[in-house]
Motif scaffolding. Structure first.
Motif, PDB file in Angstrom:
ATOM      1  N   MET A 180       0.729  -1.128  -0.004  1.00 17.50           N
ATOM      2  CA  MET A 180       0.112   0.001   0.129  1.00 17.50           C
ATOM      3  C   MET A 180       0.800   1.346   0.112  1.00 17.50           C
ATOM      4  O   MET A 180       0.340   2.236   0.122  1.00 17.50           O
ATOM      5  CB  MET A 180      -1.011  -0.081   1.010  1.00 17.50           C
ATOM      6  N   MET A 181       2.131   1.070   0.002  1.00 20.41           N
ATOM      7  CA  MET A 181       3.016   2.400   0.016  1.00 20.41           C
ATOM      8  C   MET A 181       2.570   3.321  -1.201  1.00 20.41           C
ATOM      9  O   MET A 181       2.894   4.473  -1.064  1.00 20.41           O
ATOM     10  CB  MET A 181       4.510   1.996  -0.054  1.00 20.41           C
ATOM     11  N   PRO A 182       2.432   2.538  -2.304  1.00 19.59           N
ATOM     12  CA  PRO A 182       1.953   3.564  -3.629  1.00 19.59           C
ATOM     13  C   PRO A 182       1.039   4.752  -3.437  1.00 19.59           C
ATOM     14  O   PRO A 182       0.442   5.414  -4.387  1.00 19.59           O
ATOM     15  CB  PRO A 182       2.032   2.828  -4.902  1.00 19.59           C
ATOM     16  N   TYR A 183       0.096   4.286  -2.270  1.00 18.48           N
ATOM     17  CA  TYR A 183      -1.013   4.892  -2.190  1.00 18.48           C
ATOM     18  C   TYR A 183      -1.059   6.050  -1.140  1.00 18.48           C
ATOM     19  O   TYR A 183      -2.040   6.750  -0.674  1.00 18.48           O
ATOM     20  CB  TYR A 183      -2.324   3.879  -1.826  1.00 18.48           C
ATOM     21  N   ILE A 184       0.149   6.254  -0.439  1.00 19.57           N
ATOM     22  CA  ILE A 184       0.238   7.353   0.457  1.00 19.57           C
ATOM     23  C   ILE A 184       0.212   8.285  -0.474  1.00 19.57           C
ATOM     24  O   ILE A 184       0.918   8.919  -1.306  1.00 19.57           O
ATOM     25  CB  ILE A 184       1.759   7.253   0.988  1.00 19.57           C
ATOM     26  N   SER A 185      -0.850   9.461   0.209  1.00 20.47           N
ATOM     27  CA  SER A 185      -1.297  10.689  -0.632  1.00 20.47           C
ATOM     28  C   SER A 185      -0.122  11.769  -0.726  1.00 20.47           C
ATOM     29  O   SER A 185       0.027  12.328  -1.648  1.00 20.47           O
ATOM     30  CB  SER A 185      -2.328  11.288   0.393  1.00 20.47           C
ATOM     31  N   ILE A 217      -0.317  -8.385   7.013  1.00 21.83           N
ATOM     32  CA  ILE A 217      -0.277  -9.158   5.845  1.00 21.83           C
ATOM     33  C   ILE A 217       1.252  -8.778   5.170  1.00 21.83           C
ATOM     34  O   ILE A 217       1.609  -7.761   4.850  1.00 21.83           O
ATOM     35  CB  ILE A 217      -1.291  -9.118   4.825  1.00 21.83           C
ATOM     36  N   GLN A 218       2.105  -9.885   4.708  1.00 25.61           N
ATOM     37  CA  GLN A 218       3.210  -9.768   4.113  1.00 25.61           C
ATOM     38  C   GLN A 218       3.052  -9.614   2.530  1.00 25.61           C
ATOM     39  O   GLN A 218       2.138 -10.098   2.027  1.00 25.61           O
ATOM     40  CB  GLN A 218       4.267 -10.897   4.206  1.00 25.61           C
ATOM     41  N   CYS A 219       3.643  -8.457   2.210  1.00 23.11           N
ATOM     42  CA  CYS A 219       3.402  -8.183   0.798  1.00 23.11           C
ATOM     43  C   CYS A 219       5.010  -7.931   0.045  1.00 23.11           C
ATOM     44  O   CYS A 219       5.845  -7.941   0.848  1.00 23.11           O
ATOM     45  CB  CYS A 219       2.851  -7.057   0.589  1.00 23.11           C
ATOM     46  N   LYS A 220       4.747  -7.898  -1.389  1.00 22.20           N
ATOM     47  CA  LYS A 220       6.139  -7.616  -2.010  1.00 22.20           C
ATOM     48  C   LYS A 220       6.469  -6.382  -1.863  1.00 22.20           C
ATOM     49  O   LYS A 220       5.772  -5.443  -1.630  1.00 22.20           O
ATOM     50  CB  LYS A 220       5.915  -7.840  -3.509  1.00 22.20           C
ATOM     51  N   ILE A 221       7.741  -6.025  -2.233  1.00 25.43           N
ATOM     52  CA  ILE A 221       8.293  -4.719  -2.211  1.00 25.43           C
ATOM     53  C   ILE A 221       7.592  -3.813  -3.223  1.00 25.43           C
ATOM     54  O   ILE A 221       7.512  -2.598  -3.044  1.00 25.43           O
ATOM     55  CB  ILE A 221       9.977  -4.574  -2.269  1.00 25.43           C
ATOM     56  N   GLN A 222       7.378  -4.564  -4.460  1.00 22.36           N
ATOM     57  CA  GLN A 222       6.798  -3.761  -5.732  1.00 22.36           C
ATOM     58  C   GLN A 222       5.973  -4.490  -6.257  1.00 22.36           C
ATOM     59  O   GLN A 222       6.102  -5.783  -6.749  1.00 22.36           O
ATOM     60  CB  GLN A 222       7.974  -3.348  -6.578  1.00 22.36           C
ATOM     61  N   ARG A 228      -0.111  -1.039  -9.030  1.00 24.31           N
ATOM     62  CA  ARG A 228       0.384   0.215  -7.964  1.00 24.31           C
ATOM     63  C   ARG A 228       0.114   1.453  -8.854  1.00 24.31           C
ATOM     64  O   ARG A 228       0.424   2.691  -8.118  1.00 24.31           O
ATOM     65  CB  ARG A 228       1.925   0.097  -7.813  1.00 24.31           C
ATOM     66  N   SER A 229      -0.327   1.478 -10.230  1.00 27.71           N
ATOM     67  CA  SER A 229      -0.682   2.890 -10.817  1.00 27.71           C
ATOM     68  C   SER A 229      -2.134   3.117 -10.863  1.00 27.71           C
ATOM     69  O   SER A 229      -2.620   4.047 -11.530  1.00 27.71           O
ATOM     70  CB  SER A 229      -0.190   2.691 -12.120  1.00 27.71           C
ATOM     71  N   SER A 230      -2.863   2.394  -9.970  1.00 27.34           N
ATOM     72  CA  SER A 230      -4.634   2.733  -9.971  1.00 27.34           C
ATOM     73  C   SER A 230      -4.821   4.261  -9.861  1.00 27.34           C
ATOM     74  O   SER A 230      -5.517   4.812 -10.485  1.00 27.34           O
ATOM     75  CB  SER A 230      -5.027   1.921  -8.992  1.00 27.34           C
TER      76      SER A 230
END
Length: 240
Positions: A180-185, A217-222, A228-230
């Motif tokens: 969820m890092m790419p969704y930080i405003s 929940i464990q997630c990928k780095i990327q 991630r471009s949503s």
């Protein structure tokens, strides 16, 4: 258009008798739509848009005209309007004229899911037919109110559609255990596109307090671009 003709006849003065005749024939002249009937929500939207114009108090028509339009909306009398018609520099003259026919007790209208004569619809709904006096006809038709209604409804529907896209995106991110890092405003604020900022905030809000947002929940780095471009994709639609 008050006590003179319009266009080539704007220099021609009208006596009292001709004033009403002019308003009537102005409507007859322009009520020339063709094709399939326009959706009821467009017609109601056009009437509401015209009421809003009259409410400014600068249209030069009688109060009865505006009140009749309000009564028609409230009581469910919807004029029959064709989808195709002339749209001139003065506005949506053809469709608005088909609405104005009801003011003369003419044309057709939908009432209680039936298409009937305009006068019959007005009578059944208990609405007094006001007729047209000086400038009344012109004040009903002279504006881009049909296009305004269509645009307003389109914007409303599009906004709901984009919200649904964000809900679907959030559900997908949960299911795919997204990063969820790419969704930080703040990341989107640096880039400066308002739609993407808005979309990132909406998606983050939707997953708030869930296992994904709380790092349970464990997630990928990327993740893949499609994930991630949503905010950029949905956001560009918001901006448009």
């Amino acid at each position: 258009g008050l006590n003179t003709g319009i266009g080539e006849f704007s220099e021609v003065r009208l006596d009292d008798e001709k004033l009403q005749e002019f308003q009537k024939y102005l409507i007859y002249n322009h009520a020339a739509g063709i094709g399939d009937p326009a959706p009821i929500e467009y017609v109601r939207g056009a009437m509401l848009s015209r009421i809003n114009v009259h409410a400014k108090g600068q249209s030069g028509c009688r109060l009865e005209i505006t009140q009749t339009l309000i009564e028609m909306l409230n009581k469910g009398v919807v004029p029959y309007v064709c989808q195709k018609g002339s749209v001139g520099a003065c506005g949506d003259l053809a469709p608005m004229s088909q609405i104005a026919l009801l003011m003369l007790g003419e044309g057709k209208a939908y009432y209680k899911d039936k298409l009937i004569d305009g006068k019959e619809a007005m009578d059944q709904a208990g609405i007094t037919i006001p007729g047209l006096k000086a400038r009344d006809g012109l004040a009903i038709i002279n504006g881009s109110n049909f296009l305004t209604a269509m645009s307003a409804i389109l914007i409303y529907d599009t906004n709901r559609w984009l919200k649904q896209a964000e809900i679907a995106c959030s559900m997908s991110l949960e299911a795919l255990k997204a990063n969820m890092m790419p969704y930080i405003s703040k990341l989107h604020e640096v880039r400066g596109f308002p739609g993407a900022i808005r979309s990132a905030k909406s998606i983050s809000k939707l997953v708030n307090n869930g296992d994904l947002a709380n790092n349970k929940i464990q997630c990928k780095i990327q993740d893949a671009y499609s994930m991630r471009s949503s905010p950029q994709v949905i956001g560009s639609a918001h901006d448009a």
